[in-house]
Design an enzyme around this catalytic site. Structure first.
Site, mmCIF file in Angstrom:
data_model
loop_
_atom_site.group_PDB
_atom_site.id
_atom_site.type_symbol
_atom_site.label_atom_id
_atom_site.label_comp_id
_atom_site.label_asym_id
_atom_site.label_seq_id
_atom_site.Cartn_x
_atom_site.Cartn_y
_atom_site.Cartn_z
ATOM 1 N N ASN A 9 0.857 -1.189 0.000
ATOM 2 C CA ASN A 9 0.000 0.000 0.000
ATOM 3 C C ASN A 9 0.891 1.236 0.000
ATOM 4 O OD1 ASN A 9 -1.852 2.023 0.461
ATOM 5 N ND2 ASN A 9 -2.340 1.405 2.562
ATOM 6 N N LYS A 11 0.054 4.230 -0.276
ATOM 7 C CA LYS A 11 -0.644 5.409 0.281
ATOM 8 C C LYS A 11 -0.416 6.615 -0.654
ATOM 9 C CE LYS A 11 -0.030 3.370 4.789
ATOM 10 N NZ LYS A 11 -0.071 3.520 6.225
ATOM 11 N N HIS A 97 -9.459 0.866 4.928
ATOM 12 C CA HIS A 97 -8.194 1.112 5.644
ATOM 13 C C HIS A 97 -8.476 2.068 6.801
ATOM 14 C CE1 HIS A 97 -4.135 2.432 6.524
ATOM 15 N NE2 HIS A 97 -3.717 1.350 5.884
ATOM 16 N N GLU A 169 -5.596 -5.373 10.461
ATOM 17 C CA GLU A 169 -4.598 -4.342 10.713
ATOM 18 C C GLU A 169 -4.895 -3.655 12.039
ATOM 19 O OE1 GLU A 169 -2.588 -3.086 6.843
ATOM 20 O OE2 GLU A 169 -4.271 -1.744 7.133
ATOM 21 N N GLY A 175 2.153 1.892 10.923
ATOM 22 C CA GLY A 175 3.102 2.996 10.793
ATOM 23 C C GLY A 175 3.739 3.412 12.101
ATOM 24 N N SER A 215 3.239 -2.464 10.491
ATOM 25 C CA SER A 215 4.694 -2.474 10.702
ATOM 26 C C SER A 215 5.345 -3.814 10.380
ATOM 27 C CB SER A 215 5.023 -2.019 12.131
ATOM 28 O OG SER A 215 4.569 -0.697 12.346
HETATM 29 C C1 PEP Z 1 -0.879 -0.044 6.177
HETATM 30 O O1 PEP Z 1 -0.976 1.158 6.067
HETATM 31 O O2 PEP Z 1 -1.730 -0.792 5.660
HETATM 32 C C2 PEP Z 1 0.256 -0.573 6.916
HETATM 33 C C3 PEP Z 1 0.225 -1.822 7.315
HETATM 34 O O3 PEP Z 1 1.274 0.306 7.159
HETATM 35 P P1 PEP Z 1 2.702 -0.026 7.828
HETATM 36 O O4 PEP Z 1 3.194 -1.305 7.194
HETATM 37 O O5 PEP Z 1 3.564 1.139 7.479
HETATM 38 O O6 PEP Z 1 2.460 -0.169 9.286
#
Ligand code: PEP
Length: 253
Positions: A9, A11, A97, A169, A175, A215
């Site tokens: 992703n 973003k 999300h 998630e 993040g 993460s």
């Molecule tokens: C996400 O935004 O879907 C995500 C998992 O971000 P990160 O891997 O940076 O935590």
């Protein structure tokens, strides 16, 4: 056997040139996917056509959008419909999300409509669910996630559910550098699968891919992906670095 998937992703990051370079760098690693493995690159809308063209000859590589509108078409200035995405050969769409839920007030009910639009257009939704920190601290995460599934997915038929991927998630891990432990991820993924089994039956539950996001990095992906109910990952930050992203994909096993 259910599919193993790593979805990146991006973003709201990268220029077109940077995105093109990133995809070329990923492909240049010679990453080979085995039967049943998929990589989905979820770019910003303006880069989807380019991403599709770059990936089209690579087996197992797909393109995803990060959102679509809940209506089929109409006077919604600045929005993008599922059918438009399908018309440029997009394969997947991330829906729900936590950043969309928080910054754009996307409710479970609205997401149910987005899921419908995606499926009606032939896109596969990557439906995100997951609890905020205070819910995890109160140990009520199962009920929280169960409600998200119920209100956004349970109107679907078993046939429709075949095209849905779920991404768990935990918001406190996105993040932040904090990752759910493999045990926490496995517990929730097993819970989600049990909920799907209760609603749609065992076969549907065994078929659905449930990705972990939050993460995930090359250093923890192997342990997470080794969990029996974790079928891959939805990757944010690490999807912007070709070496990290490909290292994570290689941990699919
Ligand atoms: C996400 O935004 O879907 C995500 C998992 O971000 P990160 O891997 O940076 O935590």
């Amino acid at each position: 056997m259910r599919k193993k998937i790593v979805a990146g992703n991006w973003k709201m990051n990268l220029t077109l040139a940077q995105g093109e370079q990133l995809i070329n760098d990923i492909l240049a690693t010679g990453l080979k996917l085995t039967e049943g493995q998929e990589v989905v690159i979820c770019t910003p809308f303006p880069y989807l056509t380019k991403a599709k063209a770059l990936l089209k000859n690579y087996q197992g590589f797909y393109v995803g959008a990060q959102n679509c509108h809940s209506e089929k078409a109409g006077a919604y200035t600045g929005e993008v419909a599922a059918e438009m995405l399908k018309s440029i050969d997009v394969d997947y769409v991330i829906l729900g999300h936590s950043e969309r839920r928080e910054y754009f007030q996307e409710s479970n009910a609205m997401l149910a409509k987005k899921v419908d639009q995606a499926l009606a257009s032939g896109l596969k939704p990557i439906f995100c669910c997951g609890e905020p920190l205070e819910i995890r601290q109160a140990e009520t995460q199962n009920a929280y996630v169960a409600k998200q599934l119920e209100e956004s997915l349970y109107h679907l038929t078993e046939e429709q559910l075949k095209d849905v991927v779920i991404a768990y998630e935990p918001i406190w891990a996105i993040g932040t550098g904090l990752t759910a432990s493999a045990a926490q991820a496995q517990d929730m993924h097993a819970f989600i699968r049990s909920q799907i089994a209760a609603k749609y039956g065992r076969e549907a539950a065994l078929r659905i891919s449930i990705l972990y996001g939050g993460s995930a990095k090359p250093g923890n992906a192997e342990e997470l992906f080794a969990c029996p109910d974790v079928d891959g990952g939805l990757i944010g930050g690490a999807s912007l670095v070709a070496a990290d992203f490909t290292a994570i994909v290689s941990k699919l096993g």
